[in-house]
Design an enzyme around this catalytic site. Structure first.
Site, mmCIF file in Angstrom:
data_model
loop_
_atom_site.group_PDB
_atom_site.id
_atom_site.type_symbol
_atom_site.label_atom_id
_atom_site.label_comp_id
_atom_site.label_asym_id
_atom_site.label_seq_id
_atom_site.Cartn_x
_atom_site.Cartn_y
_atom_site.Cartn_z
ATOM 1 C CE LYS A 177 -4.036 -2.015 2.312
ATOM 2 N NZ LYS A 177 -4.984 -1.860 3.439
ATOM 3 C CG ASP B 122 -8.083 0.407 4.110
ATOM 4 O OD1 ASP B 122 -8.902 -0.419 3.651
ATOM 5 O OD2 ASP B 122 -6.856 0.289 3.972
#
Length: 295
Positions: free
Chosen positions: A76, A112
């Site tokens: 990420k 997220d």
């Protein structure tokens, strides 16, 4: 942005998940179920990508039939440096879990944070505003959680991680952006904070083995809330422990679904079928024999 207009009518578009490992992921089940439910001629595949393979894999996304990809551990943060532009949340977090193709350029997003906020409200009826919050963890998931929670205006955010330096670094980064209501603490102070917290969020992997908890000796007060980002097995050890103490608890399945739904909409421009995606995730967990919450 709806990138489907850039794909030929006779060509099936593609979405992917890049990570290592990825075999355990229920994302393909969720996204392929959503594509079928909306009659979209696309597919979602998983790709185990080594660190040295990541630049080439990301470059493939610049061309049809790809609309974009999800990114999971450990890529990420690296992906955030490989795309041309970052959405505001991704820039604040310093990591991207979603890539969207815009022509031949790539934009990184992080869904997220919004997934956590939506899950807190849906499962626990909680919003961060005015709350005293204890965050367990200091990795990528915890960083996204910290940004989400602080954007909601809590009274305070306390961060505990077994590696104290990581907790201090995360707290310092969050104070720079959001002000002085953030602190990092050691285990004893974390236990004291847990006893008074309104909300505890577990952003560690502790509990995936069905045994571990992220903070030994943790106790909380009746009526507090726990959101455990671990979603299998469910209930997690931490959920069982704090529920026995009178806390309201929830696992991470809904965060998984909400963040996936946000990614789906970014790629397709269509509202994601949340119920379909959640049922597909539960079915995938059931097929592999993992107990999962149906709450």
């Amino acid at each position: 942005m709806d990138a489907t207009s850039d794909v030929r009518a006779d060509e099936r578009f593609r979405l992917a998940l890049f990570g290592n490992p990825v075999a355990h992921s229920v994302s393909p089940a969720m996204h392929n179920a959503a594509l079928r439910a909306l009659g979209l001629d696309g597919c979602y595949v998983v790709r185990c990508v080594q660190h040295e393979e990541l630049p080439a894999a990301v470059d493939e996304l610049r061309r049809p039939p790809y609309l974009g990809a999800n990114v999971t551990v450990p890529h990420k943060e690296a992906v955030a440096r490989l795309v041309e532009t970052l959405d505001g949340e991704a820039a604040a977090i310093g990591a991207a879990n979603t890539i969207v193709r815009e022509g031949d350029r790539l934009r990184g997003y992080n869904t997220d944070a919004r997934g956590l906020l939506a899950a807190l409200e849906a499962t626990l009826g909680v919003v961060p505003y005015g709350l005293r919050i204890l965050l367990l963890g200091a990795g990528g998931a915890a960083r996204a959680a910290a940004v989400a929670l602080l954007s909601g205006g809590p009274a305070s955010l306390t961060i505990y991680n077994r590696h104290a330096a990581r907790a201090e670094a995360l707290a310092a980064a969050m104070r720079e952006r959001y002000g002085g209501r953030v602190r990092a603490v050691g285990p004893e102070a974390a236990r004291e904070e847990a006893a008074e917290a309104d909300l505890i969020v577990n952003a560690t992997s502790a509990g995936l083995d069905g045994v571990g908890v992220p903070l030994d000796g943790i106790q909380t007060r009746p009526g507090s809330s726990l959101y455990d980002m671990v979603y299998t097995p469910s209930p997690t050890p931490l959920m069982r422990l704090l529920a026995a103490q009178g806390a309201n608890v929830a696992d991470g399945l809904d965060m998984l679904v909400f963040q996936a739904a946000a990614s789906f909409t970014l790629w397709t421009g269509r509202a994601a079928p949340l119920r379909v995606m959640r049922e597909a995730a539960l079915a995938a967990l059931h097929r592999r024999g993992a107990p999962a919450s149906s709450s």
